[in-house]
Scaffold this motif. Structure first.
Motif, PDB file in Angstrom:
ATOM      1  N   ASP A  78       3.069  59.264  80.505  1.00 50.66           N
ATOM      2  CA  ASP A  78       2.059  58.308  80.050  1.00 50.66           C
ATOM      3  C   ASP A  78       1.332  58.764  78.786  1.00 50.66           C
ATOM      4  O   ASP A  78       0.867  57.936  78.005  1.00 50.66           O
ATOM      5  N   VAL A  79       1.197  60.087  78.637  1.00 54.27           N
ATOM      6  CA  VAL A  79       0.398  60.632  77.529  1.00 54.27           C
ATOM      7  C   VAL A  79       1.100  61.828  76.894  1.00 54.27           C
ATOM      8  O   VAL A  79       1.630  62.693  77.609  1.00 54.27           O
ATOM      9  N   LEU A  80       1.084  61.860  75.564  1.00 50.70           N
ATOM     10  CA  LEU A  80       1.495  63.054  74.817  1.00 50.70           C
ATOM     11  C   LEU A  80       0.227  63.831  74.484  1.00 50.70           C
ATOM     12  O   LEU A  80      -0.673  63.298  73.834  1.00 50.70           O
ATOM     13  N   PHE A  81       0.169  65.078  74.932  1.00 54.92           N
ATOM     14  CA  PHE A  81      -1.008  65.910  74.667  1.00 54.92           C
ATOM     15  C   PHE A  81      -0.677  66.923  73.587  1.00 54.92           C
ATOM     16  O   PHE A  81       0.247  67.728  73.722  1.00 54.92           O
ATOM     17  N   GLY A  82      -1.429  66.889  72.480  1.00 53.58           N
ATOM     18  CA  GLY A  82      -1.227  67.822  71.376  1.00 53.58           C
ATOM     19  C   GLY A  82      -2.327  68.851  71.316  1.00 53.58           C
ATOM     20  O   GLY A  82      -3.474  68.521  70.969  1.00 53.58           O
ATOM     21  N   PRO A  83      -2.047  70.112  71.669  1.00 50.43           N
ATOM     22  CA  PRO A  83      -3.081  71.149  71.609  1.00 50.43           C
ATOM     23  C   PRO A  83      -3.574  71.360  70.176  1.00 50.43           C
ATOM     24  O   PRO A  83      -2.774  71.385  69.230  1.00 50.43           O
ATOM     25  N   ALA A  84      -4.881  71.497  70.017  1.00 55.00           N
ATOM     26  CA  ALA A  84      -5.439  71.768  68.689  1.00 55.00           C
ATOM     27  C   ALA A  84      -4.939  73.134  68.197  1.00 55.00           C
ATOM     28  O   ALA A  84      -4.828  74.076  68.970  1.00 55.00           O
ATOM     29  N   TYR A  85      -4.536  73.243  66.930  1.00 59.95           N
ATOM     30  CA  TYR A  85      -4.627  72.194  65.927  1.00 59.95           C
ATOM     31  C   TYR A  85      -3.263  71.579  65.574  1.00 59.95           C
ATOM     32  O   TYR A  85      -3.165  70.420  65.236  1.00 59.95           O
ATOM     33  N   LYS A  86      -2.217  72.367  65.623  1.00 61.10           N
ATOM     34  CA  LYS A  86      -0.923  71.876  65.152  1.00 61.10           C
ATOM     35  C   LYS A  86      -0.392  70.710  65.969  1.00 61.10           C
ATOM     36  O   LYS A  86       0.360  69.878  65.472  1.00 61.10           O
ATOM     37  N   HIS A 121     -22.493  65.729  70.688  1.00 62.40           N
ATOM     38  CA  HIS A 121     -23.141  64.511  70.206  1.00 62.40           C
ATOM     39  C   HIS A 121     -22.071  63.430  70.027  1.00 62.40           C
ATOM     40  O   HIS A 121     -20.889  63.690  70.200  1.00 62.40           O
ATOM     41  N   GLY A 122     -22.492  62.210  69.689  1.00 64.97           N
ATOM     42  CA  GLY A 122     -21.527  61.118  69.590  1.00 64.97           C
ATOM     43  C   GLY A 122     -20.898  60.870  70.947  1.00 64.97           C
ATOM     44  O   GLY A 122     -21.578  60.826  71.980  1.00 64.97           O
ATOM     45  N   GLU A 123     -19.552  60.723  70.966  1.00 63.29           N
ATOM     46  CA  GLU A 123     -18.886  60.510  72.258  1.00 63.29           C
ATOM     47  C   GLU A 123     -18.823  61.794  73.078  1.00 63.29           C
ATOM     48  O   GLU A 123     -18.594  61.768  74.286  1.00 63.29           O
ATOM     49  N   GLY A 124     -19.029  62.943  72.422  1.00 60.74           N
ATOM     50  CA  GLY A 124     -19.112  64.231  73.108  1.00 60.74           C
ATOM     51  C   GLY A 124     -17.815  64.641  73.775  1.00 60.74           C
ATOM     52  O   GLY A 124     -16.783  63.990  73.673  1.00 60.74           O
ATOM     53  N   GLY A 125     -17.882  65.802  74.457  1.00 56.97           N
ATOM     54  CA  GLY A 125     -16.756  66.248  75.259  1.00 56.97           C
ATOM     55  C   GLY A 125     -15.739  67.086  74.540  1.00 56.97           C
ATOM     56  O   GLY A 125     -15.802  67.323  73.338  1.00 56.97           O
ATOM     57  N   LEU A 126     -14.750  67.517  75.319  1.00 55.61           N
ATOM     58  CA  LEU A 126     -13.674  68.379  74.832  1.00 55.61           C
ATOM     59  C   LEU A 126     -12.488  67.586  74.309  1.00 55.61           C
ATOM     60  O   LEU A 126     -11.783  68.028  73.410  1.00 55.61           O
ATOM     61  N   MET A 127     -12.265  66.373  74.869  1.00 56.50           N
ATOM     62  CA  MET A 127     -11.035  65.633  74.617  1.00 56.50           C
ATOM     63  C   MET A 127     -11.254  64.457  73.665  1.00 56.50           C
ATOM     64  O   MET A 127     -12.330  63.860  73.614  1.00 56.50           O
ATOM     65  N   VAL A 128     -10.176  64.137  72.945  1.00 55.50           N
ATOM     66  CA  VAL A 128     -10.154  62.966  72.076  1.00 55.50           C
ATOM     67  C   VAL A 128      -8.913  62.157  72.428  1.00 55.50           C
ATOM     68  O   VAL A 128      -7.830  62.722  72.619  1.00 55.50           O
ATOM     69  N   GLY A 129      -9.062  60.834  72.493  1.00 55.62           N
ATOM     70  CA  GLY A 129      -7.913  59.987  72.799  1.00 55.62           C
ATOM     71  C   GLY A 129      -7.891  59.571  74.250  1.00 55.62           C
ATOM     72  O   GLY A 129      -8.926  59.488  74.921  1.00 55.62           O
ATOM     73  N   GLU A 130      -6.702  59.326  74.758  1.00 57.37           N
ATOM     74  CA  GLU A 130      -6.522  58.829  76.120  1.00 57.37           C
ATOM     75  C   GLU A 130      -6.997  59.832  77.169  1.00 57.37           C
ATOM     76  O   GLU A 130      -6.789  61.043  77.028  1.00 57.37           O
ATOM     77  N   SER A 131      -7.623  59.323  78.211  1.00 54.11           N
ATOM     78  CA  SER A 131      -7.984  60.171  79.347  1.00 54.11           C
ATOM     79  C   SER A 131      -6.713  60.669  80.027  1.00 54.11           C
ATOM     80  O   SER A 131      -5.728  59.945  80.151  1.00 54.11           O
ATOM     81  N   LEU A 132      -6.741  61.914  80.478  1.00 53.81           N
ATOM     82  CA  LEU A 132      -5.584  62.486  81.164  1.00 53.81           C
ATOM     83  C   LEU A 132      -5.641  62.284  82.671  1.00 53.81           C
ATOM     84  O   LEU A 132      -4.643  62.512  83.363  1.00 53.81           O
ATOM     85  N   LYS A 133      -6.766  61.833  83.181  1.00 48.98           N
ATOM     86  CA  LYS A 133      -6.951  61.739  84.628  1.00 48.98           C
ATOM     87  C   LYS A 133      -5.930  60.782  85.254  1.00 48.98           C
ATOM     88  O   LYS A 133      -5.819  59.620  84.873  1.00 48.98           O
ATOM     89  N   GLY A 134      -5.173  61.328  86.208  1.00 49.66           N
ATOM     90  CA  GLY A 134      -4.188  60.523  86.915  1.00 49.66           C
ATOM     91  C   GLY A 134      -2.960  60.173  86.106  1.00 49.66           C
ATOM     92  O   GLY A 134      -2.134  59.368  86.546  1.00 49.66           O
ATOM     93  N   LYS A 135      -2.797  60.770  84.936  1.00 54.76           N
ATOM     94  CA  LYS A 135      -1.684  60.439  84.045  1.00 54.76           C
ATOM     95  C   LYS A 135      -0.611  61.536  84.057  1.00 54.76           C
ATOM     96  O   LYS A 135      -0.910  62.708  84.271  1.00 54.76           O
ATOM     97  N   ARG A 136       0.622  61.101  83.805  1.00 53.03           N
ATOM     98  CA  ARG A 136       1.733  62.038  83.617  1.00 53.03           C
ATOM     99  C   ARG A 136       1.714  62.484  82.156  1.00 53.03           C
ATOM    100  O   ARG A 136       1.757  61.644  81.253  1.00 53.03           O
ATOM    101  N   VAL A 137       1.689  63.791  81.951  1.00 50.87           N
ATOM    102  CA  VAL A 137       1.428  64.320  80.608  1.00 50.87           C
ATOM    103  C   VAL A 137       2.573  65.214  80.131  1.00 50.87           C
ATOM    104  O   VAL A 137       3.085  66.049  80.885  1.00 50.87           O
TER     105      VAL A 137
END
Length: 244
Positions: A78-86, A121-137
């Motif tokens: 469901d999701v492609l996760f790209g570790p920062a930064y490359k 600040h702003g949207e905050g948090g560690l992650m950007v993009g699609e939530s990973l919760k319950g997703k195949r990654v």
């Protein structure tokens, strides 16, 4: 297994290797790796940074993922996760190329990446993009060396509630993991070990795919008549062949 046989590569692999040669992404010479091994070749994935080259590598990632999915009908993600930064540009551009390959199958695949520092600040948090919760990654990155960065990415996915189902990298050097003695500059201890990719696959129980392998590079060098480079890569493989 690395080999100089006349195995024919898919056209997209040949095109990618030739572009890497032309762009100086794949070079030959004498290179000291982080492991202190002396390699006759080097792939600088950070140079996939121009329009033509980022298009080429992201299309190759998409082709590799699509091919694996076609060969393993019950597998998907469901999701492609790209570790920062490359991994950040890789996850976004590969999502685009997957949708271009087959919008019905891949059009809803999303991407996500982490910040190196949590934003407060702003949207905050560690992650950007699609939530990973319950997703195949699937983790997408440039290379697995010792596996440390990949293990950090796996930890992030688990903490975010995602399920790791695969890992894909640009290059599999097909060599055994370095010993502590090598890392300290004391040379190879001669002990048989598995590759970093093999170890990560065994630990996680998920497929670890590679767009290109050392075997692919050897086949293409043979096709191009670059016998000297081919022979040096074969010799390197023989010296650091992993146990799988």
């Amino acid at each position: 297994m690395a080999s100089s046989t006349s195995t024919k590569l898919p056209q997209w692999k040949s095109d990618l290797i030739e572009l890497a040669l032309q762009s100086g992404i794949l070079t030959f010479g004498t290179f000291t790796l982080k492991s202190n091994r002396i390699s006759p070749y080097f792939v600088n994935c950070g140079l996939f940074c121009r329009g033509k080259s980022i298009r080429s590598i992201s299309e190759a990632y998409a082709q590799a993922l699509d091919t694996y999915a076609k060969e393993n009908k019950d597998w998907g993600f469901d999701v492609l996760f790209g570790p920062a930064y490359k991994g950040i540009p890789l996850c976004a551009t590969t999502c685009d190329k997957l949708a271009g390959l087959d919008e019905k199958r891949w059009g809803d695949v999303a991407y996500s990446y982490n910040r190196k520092e949590v934003k407060d600040h702003g949207e905050g948090g560690l992650m950007v993009g699609e939530s990973l919760k319950g997703k195949r990654v699937v983790i997408i990155d440039d290379v697995i060396t010792a596996g440390t960065a990949i293990r950090e990415a796996i930890s992030i996915i688990e903490k975010q509630g995602g399920e790791l189902v695969g890992i894909i990298v640009a290059v599999d050097r097909q060599e055994k993991m370095p010993s502590q003695a090598e890392k300290e500059g004391k040379g190879d201890d001669g002990v048989a070990r598995g590759s970093a990719i093999g170890e990560v696959s065994r630990e996680t129980g998920v497929p670890v795919m590679a767009v290109l392998t050392l075997s692919d590079l050897i086949v293409e060098m043979r096709k191009l008549g670059r016998e000297e480079e081919m022979k040096k890569m074969e010799d390197y493989y023989a010296q650091y062949k992993p146990v799988e």
